[in-house]
Design a protein around this motif. Structure first.
Motif, short mmCIF file in Angstrom:
data_model
loop_
_atom_site.label_atom_id
_atom_site.label_comp_id
_atom_site.label_asym_id
_atom_site.label_seq_id
_atom_site.Cartn_x
_atom_site.Cartn_y
_atom_site.Cartn_z
N UNK A 39 0.81 -1.21 0.07
CA UNK A 39 -0.04 -0.12 -0.06
C UNK A 39 0.84 1.25 -0.07
N UNK A 40 0.44 2.24 -0.44
CA UNK A 40 1.03 3.47 -0.47
C UNK A 40 1.45 4.02 0.76
N UNK A 41 2.72 4.35 0.82
CA UNK A 41 3.66 4.69 2.17
C UNK A 41 3.26 3.98 3.36
N UNK A 42 3.13 2.43 2.97
CA UNK A 42 2.44 1.46 3.99
C UNK A 42 1.43 1.81 4.81
N UNK A 43 0.39 2.51 4.16
CA UNK A 43 -0.58 3.16 4.95
C UNK A 43 -1.89 2.11 5.29
N UNK A 44 -1.74 1.03 4.76
CA UNK A 44 -2.69 -0.12 5.18
C UNK A 44 -3.91 0.35 5.43
N UNK A 45 -4.53 0.99 4.79
CA UNK A 45 -5.87 1.78 5.03
C UNK A 45 -7.00 0.89 5.24
N UNK A 94 -0.35 4.07 15.14
CA UNK A 94 -0.51 2.59 15.40
C UNK A 94 0.56 2.01 14.17
N UNK A 95 0.50 2.35 12.96
CA UNK A 95 1.33 2.07 11.95
C UNK A 95 2.79 2.28 12.42
#
Length: 214
Positions: A39-45, A94-95
């Protein structure tokens, strides 16, 4: 199968065999693929609702277009892909904490750089609620692609489903209160013998029409 064979074999399943269930070990493999999706910038949205029983399937049916309902009721599992709406500061914190716990910052200054860079990119794509959701949805579709490919690789059939009412789905599952909104659905299972789509040849435009080499 190699990756070319997987891409040639995978198709959108129209009819499932309701008597066949995905073994737990294979389901865990697919959930791991979703968890590991880029995911973009490891956003894990994202957040995923995994449905494997008739009660839960019947609960969401009112939000699903009638022609798609058999994909839900007959398949082994249904996964609802949800975006975090809005993408909160608590989630970003949290990320960052998880990345630190997982050893992502071996050099002093990396944690701050990661946090700043991610915030910058989130802000860039969050001028409006709609633009943020559109950006998040792109990440969910990356995860969907990963899931569809992985399912075929381990002998599981799949159906991506956009034919549903997201507003109604959000109401049924109480997603607004959870800070989520539904984006897309995937049905997983094993094709029925009468699934005519399995016999049709794959049709794609020739490579000469879709690739330009510079």
């Amino acid at each position: 199968m190699n990756i070319v064979e997987i891409s040639q074999t995978r198709y959108t399943t129209k009819h499932y065999d309701k008597t066949k269930k995905i073994p737990q070990d294979k389901l865990e493999q697919l959930l791991t693929v979703l968890r590991n999706s880029p995911s973009s910038v490891n956003s894990q949205p994202w957040h995923f609702f995994v449905i494997d029983n008739d009660i839960a399937k019947n609960k969401i049916l009112p939000a699903v277009a009638e022609f798609n309902q058999p994909r839900i009721t007959e398949s082994s599992h249904t996964i609802i892909f949800c975006a975090r709406s809005p993408l909160t500061e608590a989630h970003l914190t949290n990320l960052l904490n998880q990345e630190e716990q997982d050893g992502r910052f071996p050099v002093v200054g990396l944690k701050q750089a990661q946090d700043q860079g991610r915030h910058n990119f989130v802000e860039l794509n969050s001028k409006t609620i709609e633009s943020q959701l559109a950006w998040e949805s792109k990440q969910l579709y990356i995860a969907l692609g990963q899931l569809l490919f992985a399912a075929t690789a381990i002998g599981i059939d799949s159906t991506p489903i956009e034919g549903f009412n997201a507003t109604k789905m959000d109401e049924i599952l109480g997603l607004k209160e959870k800070g989520l909104t539904s984006v897309v659905i995937a049905a997983l299972g094993y094709r029925a013998e009468n699934d005519g789509n399995a016999e049709r040849p794959k049709s794609r435009l020739p490579k000469e029409q879709i690739f330009t080499f510079l």
